[in-house]
Design an enzyme around this catalytic site. Structure first.
Site, PDB file in Angstrom:
ATOM      1  N   THR A 412       3.958  44.480  25.308  1.00 21.39           N
ATOM      2  CA  THR A 412       4.608  45.490  24.492  1.00 21.39           C
ATOM      3  C   THR A 412       6.040  45.538  24.980  1.00 21.39           C
ATOM      4  O   THR A 412       6.378  44.843  25.931  1.00 21.39           O
ATOM      5  CB  THR A 412       3.863  46.812  24.692  1.00 21.39           C
ATOM      6  OG1 THR A 412       2.547  46.617  24.189  1.00 21.39           O
ATOM      7  CG2 THR A 412       4.496  47.998  24.039  1.00 21.39           C
ATOM      8  N   ASP A 454      -6.950  48.081  19.140  1.00 27.32           N
ATOM      9  CA  ASP A 454      -6.796  49.374  19.817  1.00 27.32           C
ATOM     10  C   ASP A 454      -7.764  50.425  19.263  1.00 27.32           C
ATOM     11  O   ASP A 454      -7.918  51.501  19.845  1.00 27.32           O
ATOM     12  CB  ASP A 454      -5.354  49.885  19.709  1.00 27.32           C
ATOM     13  CG  ASP A 454      -4.452  49.236  20.757  1.00 27.32           C
ATOM     14  OD1 ASP A 454      -4.979  48.558  21.655  1.00 27.32           O
ATOM     15  OD2 ASP A 454      -3.231  49.405  20.670  1.00 27.32           O
TER      16      ASP A 454
HETATM   17  O1  DON Z   1      -0.647  50.760  21.765  1.00 28.15           O
HETATM   18  C1  DON Z   1      -1.161  50.397  22.807  1.00 28.15           C
HETATM   19  O2  DON Z   1      -1.531  51.160  23.658  1.00 28.15           O
HETATM   20  C2  DON Z   1      -1.310  48.925  23.068  1.00 28.15           C
HETATM   21  N1  DON Z   1      -1.337  48.217  21.829  1.00 28.15           N
HETATM   22  C3  DON Z   1      -0.220  48.485  23.940  1.00 28.15           C
HETATM   23  C4  DON Z   1      -0.364  47.050  24.278  1.00 28.15           C
HETATM   24  C5  DON Z   1       0.419  46.656  25.423  1.00 28.15           C
HETATM   25  O3  DON Z   1       1.099  47.402  26.059  1.00 28.15           O
HETATM   26  C6  DON Z   1       0.291  45.240  25.764  1.00 28.15           C
HETATM   27  N2  DON Z   1       0.987  44.965  26.919  1.00 28.15           N
HETATM   28  N3  DON Z   1       2.018  45.209  27.308  1.00 28.15           N
END
Ligand code: DON
Length: 602
Positions: A412, A454
């Site tokens: 992310t 998610d």
């Molecule tokens: O929204 C979320 O919590 C996840 N999709 C975040 C994914 C994530 O942080 C992946 N790595 N960094």
């Protein structure tokens, strides 16, 4: 034009002696200001009421020794992101007189060009804004499940969970990024969409030089990229783009030009929506043109809480970030001064607070349009105090469930902006895993998210982050999947801007963001040390304390195990942040990542 190393010379690197002087100055200022004194201006150069600092002490041999990492320091404005070129795009907008929101939107669009592993138009995110005049807002531009989504769409005929929520077209939710960035600009920006999009368009059309970070990232995920149509651009001749080669993205440039000239709706109702729907159909996905046309970003009331006189403004559901951080801090607050950082007692209390907050997160939080989410109760001081009483220091209470295996993901991206007027923006955006689902929309030039993972694709079973979530977060058409993204703004006791912070790292977003905040407020570290400090993670299930290699000395590990904790070595999130100090704005990107050039200011 391609930013060069010399174009970042406006960032002054702070010398240790300057840091000591700043420390002294901040102590003097603190003594002079005191709690409750109202400052009349939010100009970042004014000293915030920060607590006295103590020299941080980390375990012997820890890879980021205290005092070693240097923050970028600038007197007036600062941007931190995971990509220096994107930060530079935001700075360009600030230099042209744009405010923090203008710059954040420019940075976000630039990340979609220069940081394809996580920057995106094909994903979604959250933005927390705090204007210098005190207005605060939270913007939810999370993806939503397509209307044809069903509760069991990721199970096979025998009821077993498949990998289709993670890989390929079916894993994608309807993207919110374009709508979100446009909504933020419209409400709080001062510039036109075409003006803030100009740097991103230039970078897509003229290209930029591939650095080793991008090269390695493409190489690491080349199998996924090769499986889908993006291959030719990112894997010319079957090889990852070479370091020093120029990445030009004509399709993406065309999409950005359309948004610039016709607005964000054109992305959702024009040819990009047609191309996206067609590619989804071809690849077995379910997003339609109608799904695209009905997407809307939502303004929400931010989660607000306090910790030891400091105020936090963070992201409410559909993200779990703000609620879980608030609940954790409310559980810790009644303990008063926490045990010394890094001790077994400190680590145990932190883990126990996270464990309790994550139990609630995993069970009760979801898209508020689909579930009764008890945000007010979970973030109340009374509830925190009740949970605090369930913790016996020195004795671990197991999470009431079977421990399960945990998979990892790190893709992310968070970015923060503070402008010279004191406006602040914290944003986290994602396509979930590295290069999302791998599905690439050729004519539009974007990777699609795999955010559907998610959801609790099978309530009670772990997702790719090992998160075991409940019915409230089951798949439903039109629903936002629960997130951990936690863009957060912290004000000092005089209600002046102190800290802007967020992270990447799945559920570790919550724990790493809150540990930066605790390190600054409770452990009295400089911002650089707050990032360098070893971190821990606990998410209730699996019932293990994840710690970084070398982050817990042997005696502390032994003491924690004697308390009943199971320990496991793991990696941590990648936060970045900006802090207002007496010596100016400090910007730090986490030393664990490759984003050290992402903190820029003037
Ligand atoms: O929204 C979320 O919590 C996840 N999709 C975040 C994914 C994530 O942080 C992946 N790595 N960094």
């Amino acid at each position: 034009m391609q930013p060069t190393r010399s174009s970042i010379s406006s960032v002054v690197r702070v010398e240790p002696r300057a840091l000591a002087a700043a420390l002294l100055l901040s102590l003097v200022t603190l003594a002079g200001c005191g709690r409750g004194v109202t400052l009349t201006s939010a100009a970042p150069s004014e000293a915030p009421a920060i607590p006295a600092r103590e020299a941080a002490s980390f375990p012997d041999g820890w890879r980021f020794p205290a005092g070693q990492l240097q923050a970028a320091v600038a007197p007036s404005a600062m941007i931190t992101s995971d990509n220096g070129i994107a930060s530079e795009a935001g700075l360009e907008i600030l230099r042209r007189g744009g405010n923090a929101v203008d710059a954040a939107v420019a940075t976000g669009f630039a990340l979609a060009v220069t940081y394809p592993e996580a920057g995106n138009l094909g994903g979604g995110g959250y933005m927390v804004i705090r204007m210098a005049d005190g207005r605060a807002a939270a913007l939810d531009y999370r993806e939503i499940a397509p209307m044809a989504a069903t509760r069991d769409m990721y199970l096979d005929a025998s009821g077993k969970l498949t990998d289709r929520s993670v890989v390929g077209h079916l894993a994608s939710g309807v993207p919110g990024a374009v709508a979100g960035m446009a909504a933020a600009l419209e409400k709080y920006g001062t510039m036109r969409l075409d003006e803030v999009l100009a740097p991103a368009i230039r970078l897509a059309e003229e290209g930029f030089l591939v650095d080793s970070v991008l090269h390695r990232s493409i190489r690491a995920d080349s199998a996924l990229i090769a499986k889908f149509a993006g291959a030719s651009l990112f894997l010319p001749g079957g090889r990852p783009l070479a370091v020093g080669s120029r990445l030009v993205q004509p399709a993406l440039a065309r999409t950005l030009r359309l948004i610039a000239s016709e607005g964000s709706q054109a992305f959702y109702t024009g040819w990009p929506a047609d191309s996206l729907a067609a590619e989804m159909k071809r690849g077995g996905g379910i997003i339609t043109r109608e799904d695209m046309a009905r997407y809307k970003a939502e303004w929400r009331d931010p989660v607000r809480t306090t910790y030891r006189g400091y105020s936090l403004i963070s992201m409410p559901p559909s993200s779990s970030g703000g609620v879980t951080i608030a609940e954790t801090l409310n559980i810790l607050e009644p303990f008063g001064d926490l045990p010394r950082f890094g001790t077994a007692q400190y680590t145990m209390l932190l883990a126990a607070a996270y464990q309790r907050a994550f139990v609630d997160r995993n069970e009760k939080l979801a898209d508020p349009a689909f579930a009764q989410v008890p945000t007010a109760e979970l973030t109340s001081k009374a509830y925190g105090a009740r949970l605090q009483k369930t913790i016996t220091p020195g004795r671990w209470t197991p999470t009431p469930e079977i421990a399960r295996t945990m998979r990892e993901g790190m893709e992310t991206t968070n970015y923060n902006v503070v402008d010279s007027r004191g406006n602040a923006v914290a944003t986290t955006t994602t396509i979930n895993s590295l290069y999302g689902s791998g599905a690439y929309i050729p004519g539009v030039g974007i990777f699609m998210n795999n955010e559907m993972d998610d959801f609790a694709a099978q309530p009670g079973q772990p997702n790719q982050f090992g998160l075991v979530q409940g019915e409230a977060n089951a798949v439903q058409p039109g629903k936002r999947m629960l997130s951990a993204m936690s863009p957060t703004i912290v004000l000092d006791p005089a209600d002046q801007l102190l800290l802007v912070v967020g992270s990447r790292g799945g559920p570790r977003i919550i724990t790493s963001t809150s540990q930066i905040i605790l390190n600054v407020i409770a452990n009295r570290m400089t911002l650089a040390d707050a990032f360098s400090a070893p971190r821990i993670h606990h998410q209730a299930l699996p019932d293990v304390l994840i710690h970084e290699r070398g982050g817990l000395p042997a005696d502390v590990s032994a003491a924690l195990q004697a308390m009943g904790l199971s320990l496991q070595v793991g990696s941590d999130g990648l936060p970045n942040g900006i802090m207002r100090t007496a010596s100016g704005l400090h910007g730090v990107t986490d030393p664990r990542g490759n984003s050290s050039r992402g903190a820029r200011g003037f």
